[in-house]
Scaffold this motif. Structure first.
Motif, PDB file in Angstrom:
ATOM      1  N   THR A  12      -8.821   5.282  32.357  1.00 35.16           N
ATOM      2  CA  THR A  12      -9.276   6.440  31.594  1.00 35.16           C
ATOM      3  C   THR A  12      -9.108   7.704  32.425  1.00 35.16           C
ATOM      4  O   THR A  12      -9.145   7.656  33.640  1.00 35.16           O
ATOM      5  N   ARG A  13      -8.943   8.822  31.740  1.00 32.35           N
ATOM      6  CA  ARG A  13      -8.837  10.085  32.473  1.00 32.35           C
ATOM      7  C   ARG A  13     -10.192  10.773  32.603  1.00 32.35           C
ATOM      8  O   ARG A  13     -10.301  11.797  33.257  1.00 32.35           O
ATOM      9  N   LEU A  98       2.858  21.380  33.524  1.00 24.43           N
ATOM     10  CA  LEU A  98       1.833  20.839  34.407  1.00 24.43           C
ATOM     11  C   LEU A  98       1.813  21.585  35.732  1.00 24.43           C
ATOM     12  O   LEU A  98       2.817  22.125  36.167  1.00 24.43           O
ATOM     13  N   TYR A 147      -0.804   7.740  36.083  1.00 24.99           N
ATOM     14  CA  TYR A 147      -0.772   8.397  34.775  1.00 24.99           C
ATOM     15  C   TYR A 147      -2.112   9.053  34.444  1.00 24.99           C
ATOM     16  O   TYR A 147      -2.178  10.239  34.114  1.00 24.99           O
ATOM     17  N   HIS A 148      -3.185   8.286  34.548  1.00 25.94           N
ATOM     18  CA  HIS A 148      -4.497   8.844  34.204  1.00 25.94           C
ATOM     19  C   HIS A 148      -4.956   9.870  35.241  1.00 25.94           C
ATOM     20  O   HIS A 148      -5.664  10.820  34.903  1.00 25.94           O
ATOM     21  N   GLN A 151      -3.285  13.046  34.235  1.00 25.55           N
ATOM     22  CA  GLN A 151      -3.964  13.613  33.076  1.00 25.55           C
ATOM     23  C   GLN A 151      -5.247  14.344  33.492  1.00 25.55           C
ATOM     24  O   GLN A 151      -5.558  15.406  32.961  1.00 25.55           O
ATOM     25  N   ALA A 152      -5.968  13.767  34.438  1.00 23.91           N
ATOM     26  CA  ALA A 152      -7.259  14.336  34.821  1.00 23.91           C
ATOM     27  C   ALA A 152      -7.139  15.478  35.829  1.00 23.91           C
ATOM     28  O   ALA A 152      -7.916  16.429  35.773  1.00 23.91           O
ATOM     29  N   CYS A 154      -4.323  17.459  36.668  1.00 18.79           N
ATOM     30  CA  CYS A 154      -3.406  18.580  36.428  1.00 18.79           C
ATOM     31  C   CYS A 154      -4.127  19.714  35.725  1.00 18.79           C
ATOM     32  O   CYS A 154      -5.019  19.492  34.908  1.00 18.79           O
ATOM     33  N   ARG A 157      -2.665  20.330  30.461  1.00 22.41           N
ATOM     34  CA  ARG A 157      -2.285  19.047  29.875  1.00 22.41           C
ATOM     35  C   ARG A 157      -1.783  19.266  28.449  1.00 22.41           C
ATOM     36  O   ARG A 157      -2.190  18.586  27.525  1.00 22.41           O
ATOM     37  N   ASP A 160       1.611  15.448  26.627  1.00 22.10           N
ATOM     38  CA  ASP A 160       1.433  14.129  27.216  1.00 22.10           C
ATOM     39  C   ASP A 160       2.769  13.491  27.586  1.00 22.10           C
ATOM     40  O   ASP A 160       2.826  12.680  28.509  1.00 22.10           O
ATOM     41  N   THR A 163       3.514  14.446  31.051  1.00 14.65           N
ATOM     42  CA  THR A 163       2.718  13.649  31.994  1.00 14.65           C
ATOM     43  C   THR A 163       3.341  12.273  32.176  1.00 14.65           C
ATOM     44  O   THR A 163       3.425  11.770  33.296  1.00 14.65           O
ATOM     45  N   THR A 167       4.884  10.815  35.619  1.00 11.50           N
ATOM     46  CA  THR A 167       4.426   9.507  36.106  1.00 11.50           C
ATOM     47  C   THR A 167       5.610   8.598  36.376  1.00 11.50           C
ATOM     48  O   THR A 167       5.671   7.927  37.415  1.00 11.50           O
TER      49      THR A 167
END
Length: 188
Positions: A12-13, A98, A147-148, A151-152, A154, A157, A160, A163, A167
């Motif tokens: 999870t992010r 990003l 990846y997550h 997302q968190a 950067c 966002r 996606d 991202t 990744t």
């Protein structure tokens, strides 16, 4: 941060990323307190497997110079941390959508290999199939962690797909570095 939050980071992010970002452990602190001890795990366990299992694990495994191999592996892992931090920063900031600071890039570079380092514990079991399965599972978790983490961590966002692309590029560089490390192990 509790262990349950750390275990949830790859999935999870939301869970724990902002807390880690706000704590702002310095890059030397990350290197000394997280990267150094965790990067010792694979060489030590590989040395154990190489000196205790011998050819029962893999043919030709007993005839290797494990002190030299594991020392080179350890030093290469430390170098890889610094290269991956730079790579994460360069790849993410090379996009228009990003942006990531050096601190956050190195935080992610320190966290991303944790599943791979932890998978070395399976070397205590002399099963090549089980070890290969553990490494593949750890690689998947590591990809998810990157990846997550992106997302968190950067700053923007908006997209996606960007991202995911970042990744993919970062993990391709990581897998290439990991492949070179494994080539060093098998070459000697």
């Amino acid at each position: 941060m509790n262990p349950l939050t750390v275990i949830r980071l790859p999935f999870t992010r939301q869970a724990g990323w902002k807390t880690l970002q706000q704590r702002k452990p310095s890059i030397p602190t990350l290197a000394w307190c997280l990267v150094l001890p965790m990067s010792l795990l694979p060489p030590v366990l590989l040395y154990y497997a190489g000196t205790h299992y011998g050819d029962g694990f893999v043919m030709g495994f007993a005839d290797r110079e494990w002190r030299f191999i594991t020392t080179i592996l350890f030093l290469a892992e430390l170098l890889t941390f610094f290269v991956m931090g730079w790579l994460i920063h360069a790849v993410v900031n090379g996009t228009r959508e990003l942006a990531i600071g050096y601190h956050d890039a190195y935080l992610l570079a320190a966290l991303a290999p944790l599943p791979l380092w932890s998978s070395a514990i399976v070397l205590l079991i002399p099963s090549l199939a089980l070890n290969a399965l553990a490494v593949l599972a750890a690689l998947g978790i590591s990809c998810s962690l990157v990846y997550h983490g992106l997302q968190a961590l950067c700053e923007r966002r908006d997209n996606d797909v960007t991202t995911m692309s970042a990744t993919y590029t970062i993990m391709a560089g990581g897998v290439l570095a990991w492949g070179l490390l494994m080539a060093i192990v098998w070459a000697y």
